[in-house]
Write an enzyme that holds these catalytic residues in place. Structure first.
Site, PDB file in Angstrom:
ATOM      1  N   SER A  22      32.099  36.813  36.626  1.00  0.00           N
ATOM      2  CA  SER A  22      33.127  37.455  37.460  1.00  0.00           C
ATOM      3  C   SER A  22      33.306  36.708  38.771  1.00  0.00           C
ATOM      4  O   SER A  22      32.336  36.202  39.344  1.00  0.00           O
ATOM      5  CB  SER A  22      32.696  38.895  37.754  1.00  0.00           C
ATOM      6  OG  SER A  22      33.505  39.449  38.768  1.00  0.00           O
ATOM      7  N   ALA A  23      34.537  36.685  39.265  1.00  0.00           N
ATOM      8  CA  ALA A  23      34.816  36.085  40.565  1.00  0.00           C
ATOM      9  C   ALA A  23      34.393  37.007  41.706  1.00  0.00           C
ATOM     10  O   ALA A  23      34.356  36.599  42.865  1.00  0.00           O
ATOM     11  CB  ALA A  23      36.309  35.794  40.679  1.00  0.00           C
ATOM     12  N   GLU A  81      38.611  38.110  28.962  1.00  0.00           N
ATOM     13  CA  GLU A  81      39.294  37.976  30.267  1.00  0.00           C
ATOM     14  C   GLU A  81      40.587  38.781  30.322  1.00  0.00           C
ATOM     15  O   GLU A  81      41.255  38.961  29.307  1.00  0.00           O
ATOM     16  CB  GLU A  81      39.666  36.507  30.484  1.00  0.00           C
ATOM     17  CG  GLU A  81      38.756  35.749  31.411  1.00  0.00           C
ATOM     18  CD  GLU A  81      38.809  36.202  32.868  1.00  0.00           C
ATOM     19  OE1 GLU A  81      39.727  36.959  33.245  1.00  0.00           O
ATOM     20  OE2 GLU A  81      37.913  35.813  33.627  1.00  0.00           O
ATOM     21  N   ASP A  82      40.944  39.206  31.533  1.00  0.00           N
ATOM     22  CA  ASP A  82      42.248  39.870  31.716  1.00  0.00           C
ATOM     23  C   ASP A  82      43.167  39.028  32.606  1.00  0.00           C
ATOM     24  O   ASP A  82      44.251  39.498  32.957  1.00  0.00           O
ATOM     25  CB  ASP A  82      42.079  41.252  32.357  1.00  0.00           C
ATOM     26  CG  ASP A  82      41.724  41.142  33.834  1.00  0.00           C
ATOM     27  OD1 ASP A  82      40.876  40.290  34.178  1.00  0.00           O
ATOM     28  OD2 ASP A  82      42.306  41.885  34.638  1.00  0.00           O
ATOM     29  N   ASP A  87      34.280  39.053  31.743  1.00  0.00           N
ATOM     30  CA  ASP A  87      34.823  39.191  33.081  1.00  0.00           C
ATOM     31  C   ASP A  87      34.578  40.664  33.479  1.00  0.00           C
ATOM     32  O   ASP A  87      34.282  41.494  32.609  1.00  0.00           O
ATOM     33  CB  ASP A  87      36.320  38.869  33.012  1.00  0.00           C
ATOM     34  CG  ASP A  87      37.040  39.152  34.298  1.00  0.00           C
ATOM     35  OD1 ASP A  87      36.615  38.638  35.330  1.00  0.00           O
ATOM     36  OD2 ASP A  87      38.041  39.895  34.269  1.00  0.00           O
ATOM     37  N   LEU A  88      34.697  40.978  34.751  1.00  0.00           N
ATOM     38  CA  LEU A  88      34.431  42.366  35.173  1.00  0.00           C
ATOM     39  C   LEU A  88      35.723  43.146  35.446  1.00  0.00           C
ATOM     40  O   LEU A  88      36.142  43.995  34.641  1.00  0.00           O
ATOM     41  CB  LEU A  88      33.534  42.360  36.419  1.00  0.00           C
ATOM     42  CG  LEU A  88      33.294  43.722  37.078  1.00  0.00           C
ATOM     43  CD1 LEU A  88      32.506  44.651  36.172  1.00  0.00           C
ATOM     44  CD2 LEU A  88      32.547  43.543  38.403  1.00  0.00           C
ATOM     45  N   ASP A  89      36.373  42.805  36.585  1.00  0.00           N
ATOM     46  CA  ASP A  89      37.557  43.569  36.998  1.00  0.00           C
ATOM     47  C   ASP A  89      38.679  43.421  35.978  1.00  0.00           C
ATOM     48  O   ASP A  89      39.130  42.308  35.702  1.00  0.00           O
ATOM     49  CB  ASP A  89      38.072  43.050  38.352  1.00  0.00           C
ATOM     50  CG  ASP A  89      37.081  43.304  39.479  1.00  0.00           C
ATOM     51  OD1 ASP A  89      36.488  44.388  39.501  1.00  0.00           O
ATOM     52  OD2 ASP A  89      36.923  42.421  40.336  1.00  0.00           O
ATOM     53  N   ARG A 148      38.447  36.061  46.597  1.00  0.00           N
ATOM     54  CA  ARG A 148      39.035  36.826  47.712  1.00  0.00           C
ATOM     55  C   ARG A 148      39.822  35.902  48.655  1.00  0.00           C
ATOM     56  O   ARG A 148      40.955  36.175  49.008  1.00  0.00           O
ATOM     57  CB  ARG A 148      37.911  37.540  48.467  1.00  0.00           C
ATOM     58  CG  ARG A 148      38.399  38.706  49.294  1.00  0.00           C
ATOM     59  CD  ARG A 148      37.208  39.367  49.995  1.00  0.00           C
ATOM     60  NE  ARG A 148      36.133  39.706  49.076  1.00  0.00           N
ATOM     61  CZ  ARG A 148      34.890  39.979  49.444  1.00  0.00           C
ATOM     62  NH1 ARG A 148      34.555  39.958  50.729  1.00  0.00           N
ATOM     63  NH2 ARG A 148      33.958  40.284  48.558  1.00  0.00           N
ATOM     64  N   LYS A 205      44.855  38.027  39.995  1.00  0.00           N
ATOM     65  CA  LYS A 205      43.786  38.464  39.094  1.00  0.00           C
ATOM     66  C   LYS A 205      42.823  37.321  38.792  1.00  0.00           C
ATOM     67  O   LYS A 205      43.258  36.214  38.444  1.00  0.00           O
ATOM     68  CB  LYS A 205      44.376  39.004  37.790  1.00  0.00           C
ATOM     69  CG  LYS A 205      45.018  40.364  37.956  1.00  0.00           C
ATOM     70  CD  LYS A 205      45.449  40.940  36.619  1.00  0.00           C
ATOM     71  CE  LYS A 205      46.103  42.298  36.825  1.00  0.00           C
ATOM     72  NZ  LYS A 205      46.707  42.789  35.580  1.00  0.00           N
ATOM     73  N   LYS A 214      37.569  30.647  39.489  1.00  0.00           N
ATOM     74  CA  LYS A 214      38.471  30.455  38.346  1.00  0.00           C
ATOM     75  C   LYS A 214      39.819  29.981  38.914  1.00  0.00           C
ATOM     76  O   LYS A 214      40.187  30.426  39.994  1.00  0.00           O
ATOM     77  CB  LYS A 214      38.669  31.787  37.611  1.00  0.00           C
ATOM     78  CG  LYS A 214      37.371  32.387  37.072  1.00  0.00           C
ATOM     79  CD  LYS A 214      37.597  33.838  36.612  1.00  0.00           C
ATOM     80  CE  LYS A 214      36.282  34.507  36.267  1.00  0.00           C
ATOM     81  NZ  LYS A 214      36.419  35.934  35.928  1.00  0.00           N
ATOM     82  N   THR A 274      39.127  48.142  37.934  1.00  0.00           N
ATOM     83  CA  THR A 274      39.087  47.966  39.386  1.00  0.00           C
ATOM     84  C   THR A 274      40.240  47.071  39.849  1.00  0.00           C
ATOM     85  O   THR A 274      40.508  46.997  41.049  1.00  0.00           O
ATOM     86  CB  THR A 274      37.746  47.345  39.823  1.00  0.00           C
ATOM     87  OG1 THR A 274      37.352  46.422  38.811  1.00  0.00           O
ATOM     88  CG2 THR A 274      36.681  48.392  40.007  1.00  0.00           C
TER      89      THR A 274
END
Ligand code: B16
Ligand code: MG
Length: 221
Positions: free
Chosen positions: A118-119, A173-174, A13-15, A53, A49, A149, A21
């Protein structure tokens, strides 16, 4: 203690996993929520999270008990993203979260396939700012999926692009939405953060510093 089969692929995952971020998403949403006279809390933010958007805005509207027509809804999405893009302007490689670079280097050296799931529709910009784009053999972001997700599409597309079976993939994942997505896709799900924030994960570590090379060696061959 990790007890597991060996995996051949890591999907990040990214953020909130590679870079913090997540705090900028929170700030940008807090500003939007204030326009609905709603004070967005850190606890509310956990629900946002990993969520796309537009789904995030829907959650905020339901918390604030507000409705918007389609055009106004779109304009708030636009405003949130502009604010977010301004906040991430100054992201540099020094913003990589602790242990991330060492983990990516370990996996690359071990010839483990690396993908992004990533979303975010801003994933390419952020990877570029972090100067880590070249580590990723596939990048599946919010522009590439129909279902956000907790639907597993983002990770299944990643495993398919890398030609690795889902059960041979580890997802980092976070977000709870991302953990559900990874498990729904049949993958091993590693949560990064506090264990009380998650359910259904296979393992949880506070961060990549805690997931040292010895533990990575057990997870991957
Ligand atoms: P954007 P991830 C997710 O990224 C964020 O966690 C979530 O807060 C955000 O709403 C979503 O991306 C969409 O991001 O507005 O940049 O398209 O955690 O899946 O990497
Ligand atoms: Mg995340």
């Amino acid at each position: 203690m990790i007890k597991t089969k060996k995996h051949h692929c890591a999907l990040f995952d990214l953020d909130g996993v590679l870079v913090d971020t997540a705090k900028y998403h929170f700030l940008a949403w807090k500003k939007i929520a204030a326009e609905f006279d709603y004070e967005l809390t850190e606890a509310d933010n956990e629900q946002l999270k990993g969520v796309s958007r537009s789904d995030s805005l829907k959650i905020i509207l339901s918390l604030a008990k507000k409705t918007l027509d389609e055009v106004t809804f779109e304009s708030f999405l636009h405003q949130k993203n502009n604010d977010y893009l301004n906040l991430i302007q100054e992201v540099t490689p020094s913003d990589l979260l602790v242990g991330v670079k060492r983990t990516l280097d370990f996996l690359k050296k071990s010839k483990i396939k690396i993908g992004l799931g990533s979303a975010s529709k801003n994933a390419l910009i952020i990877l570029d700012k972090l100067q880590i784009t070249s580590y990723f053999e596939t990048i599946v972001d919010g522009n590439a999926v129909q279902n956000g997700k907790p639907h597993p599409e983002v990770f299944l597309k990643g495993s398919k692009a890398l030609n690795v079976a889902p059960e041979d993939c580890v997802v980092f994942e976070d977000s709870q939405a991302g953990i559900i997505a990874a498990k729904a896709g049949g993958m091993t799900a590693i949560a990064l953060g506090r264990p009380e924030s998650f359910s259904k994960m296979d393992y949880c570590f506070p961060d990549f510093e805690a997931l040292d090379n010895e533990k990575l060696q057990i997870l991957f061959n």
